[in-house]
Design an enzyme around this catalytic site. Structure first.
Site, short mmCIF file in Angstrom:
data_model
loop_
_atom_site.label_atom_id
_atom_site.label_comp_id
_atom_site.label_asym_id
_atom_site.label_seq_id
_atom_site.Cartn_x
_atom_site.Cartn_y
_atom_site.Cartn_z
CG HIS A 118 -2.01 1.03 1.28
ND1 HIS A 118 -1.60 2.16 1.73
CD2 HIS A 118 -3.32 0.82 1.29
CE1 HIS A 118 -2.75 2.83 1.79
NE2 HIS A 118 -3.69 2.16 1.50
CG ASP A 171 0.73 -2.39 6.45
OD1 ASP A 171 -0.32 -2.56 7.28
OD2 ASP A 171 0.52 -1.68 5.30
N1 PMP Z 1 -1.62 -0.75 4.54
C1 PMP Z 1 -2.53 -1.66 4.37
C2 PMP Z 1 -2.00 -2.99 3.74
C3 PMP Z 1 -3.75 -1.09 3.97
O1 PMP Z 1 -4.82 -1.86 3.43
C4 PMP Z 1 -4.30 0.27 4.30
C5 PMP Z 1 -5.76 0.81 4.10
N2 PMP Z 1 -6.27 0.51 3.07
C6 PMP Z 1 -3.23 1.08 4.86
C7 PMP Z 1 -2.04 0.58 5.09
C8 PMP Z 1 -3.61 2.63 5.29
O2 PMP Z 1 -4.35 2.41 6.41
P1 PMP Z 1 -5.07 3.62 6.97
O3 PMP Z 1 -5.73 4.54 5.69
O4 PMP Z 1 -6.16 3.25 7.78
O5 PMP Z 1 -4.04 4.68 7.63
#
Ligand code: PMP
Length: 406
Positions: free
Chosen positions: A123, A200
């Protein structure tokens, strides 16, 4: 199955509503999950009964609120089996936790010419902060490649490790295509060279039992809103031995022990990393969500979600001209697909009109989309309040898309 989905659905007020006069089918769970009334009530309880700023007060409400906030920290620590509750730092979410790590770990341990290893399937939240760190420090980002199935090449990862590697950072489960990475193997290989690993867990905390000690992750991060808790709260877990050495991320109240005009000494863990008034309402809501999962039983949830995911994969595979993007051996909950050459956005619009919420686009994973040479996918992500019947409704909606665009 020892839990009753119908009964579980009754706990989630939003699942009772209709969209376009059709029952809501919510398959956008990887973006955010819905909340059981237990979470909503826990937060209402704070605002209507005990609201007061925490830690600094001597009065009754402040005491109660502090107590519930710290109990929530213990709840989180227990849920992920952290060795100490002071290894649990509350943040605003996964993104905030990774930025904290990139700054604090980066400023403390990363210098010019050092290397950080990340995967090609992250991500943007677990990529951009490391790119920024490498830019600041003149360090290098090395990328673990993947295969056509959407699996990481662990043998290639091993070759990337060098004497300059300072950290490996990797998602547990890909939000875009659902691959569950072999994080245990990655951690084992990195630890042979004394390199810490950040996981993560944004897409794993809600789907499997997380035991940070067993996994031996040095850092583990996740967001409350993806695990049936509120938005604006997240967790940064770190092993004490790292947190003790890392410099704080933000300065302000709470994180200090003594301040003079010239100099400040920092507070002990976990407060060193929690500058300012924390989101105590969110933390208490998150603890209520974890308690809900505990009572439902993670083993029940895992078994049911596995069944649903397998059902989804097999039903979608039967649809002509539908292509699943990512066919990993180990998949968690996410079904990403394309219908012929119909743009995902167009498909998503039609599916929505059937009352079905799916996500379309690149899922904040542009490098992964580049790898597959696509602009995006349609993503349905299932959780334990979904049903096989809802998957059938999604399949009907996909047929509708085909009728509209052919
Ligand atoms: N890492 C992963 C694997 C995610 O799926 C997400 C959210 N889609 C994030 C990080 C970011 O999370 P947040 O927007 O809640 O900070």
């Amino acid at each position: 199955m020892s839990f009753d989905v119908k009964k579980i659905r009754e706990d989630f007020p939003i699942l009772q509503r209709e969209i376009y006069n059709k029952p809501l089918v919510y398959f956008d769970n990887a973006a955010t999950t819905q909340k059981p009334r237990q979470v909503i009530e826990a937060m209402e309880h704070v605002y209507s009964r005990i609201n007061s700023n925490i830690h600094r007060g001597v009065h009754f409400l402040s005491d109660r609120c502090t107590e519930e906030f710290e109990r929530s920290r213990e709840m989180v620590a227990g849920f992920i089996n952290a060795a100490h509750s002071h290894e649990v730092i509350f943040t605003a979410g996964t993104t905030a936790s990774i930025n904290l790590a990139a700054f604090s770990f980066g400023e403390t341990f990363v210098g010019e010419g050092d290397e950080i290893i990340v995967s090609a399937m992250e991500h943007h939240s677990n990529l951009v902060p490391w790119q920024m760190l490498c830019g600041r420090k003149k360090a290098k980002l090395k990328i673990i490649p993947l295969n056509e199935k959407g699996e990481l090449l662990v043998e290639e990862f091993e070759k990337l490790i060098s004497a300059r590697t300072k950290l490996v950072t990797l998602s547990h489960v890909s939000n875009a295509i659902g691959t569950r990475h072999p994080v245990e193997k990655v951690i084992e290989l990195a630890h042979k060279k004394d390199i810490p690993v950040l996981i993560d867990g944004a897409q794993s905390i809600q789907h499997e039992v997380i035991d940070v000690q067993k996994m031996d992750a040095d850092f583990f991060v996740f967001s409350g809103h993806k695990v049936y808790g509120p938005t604006g709260i997240g967790v940064f877990y770190g092993k004490e031995k790292w947190l003790e050495k890392m410099m704080p991320y933000q300065g302000g109240g709470e994180m200090i022990s003594r301040v003079t005009l010239e100099k400040t000494s920092y507070n002990r863990l976990p407060f060193k990393f929690e500058a300012g008034t924390p989101n105590y309402v969110g933390a208490i809501g998150l603890a209520a969500a974890l308690q809900y999962l505990r009572e439902t039983g993670m083993e029940n949830i895992i078994a049911y979600e596995r069944e649903l995911t397998d059902y989804g994969v097999s039903k979608l595979s039967e649809i002509d001209n539908l292509r699943l993007v990512g066919t990993p051996r180990e998949r968690t909950s996410v079904l990403s697909f394309l219908i012929d050459d119909i743009h995902p956005y167009d498909a998503g619009m039609v599916i929505d009109k059937m009352g079905v919420a799916v996500r379309t686009g690149n899922h904040c994973a542009e490098p992964l989309m580049d790898f597959f040479k696509i602009r995006g996918t349609i993503r349905a992500s299932v959780v334990f309040y979904n049903t096989k019947k809802e998957i059938d409704i999604l399949c009907d909606a996909i047929e509708k898309v085909k009728q509209m665009f052919y």
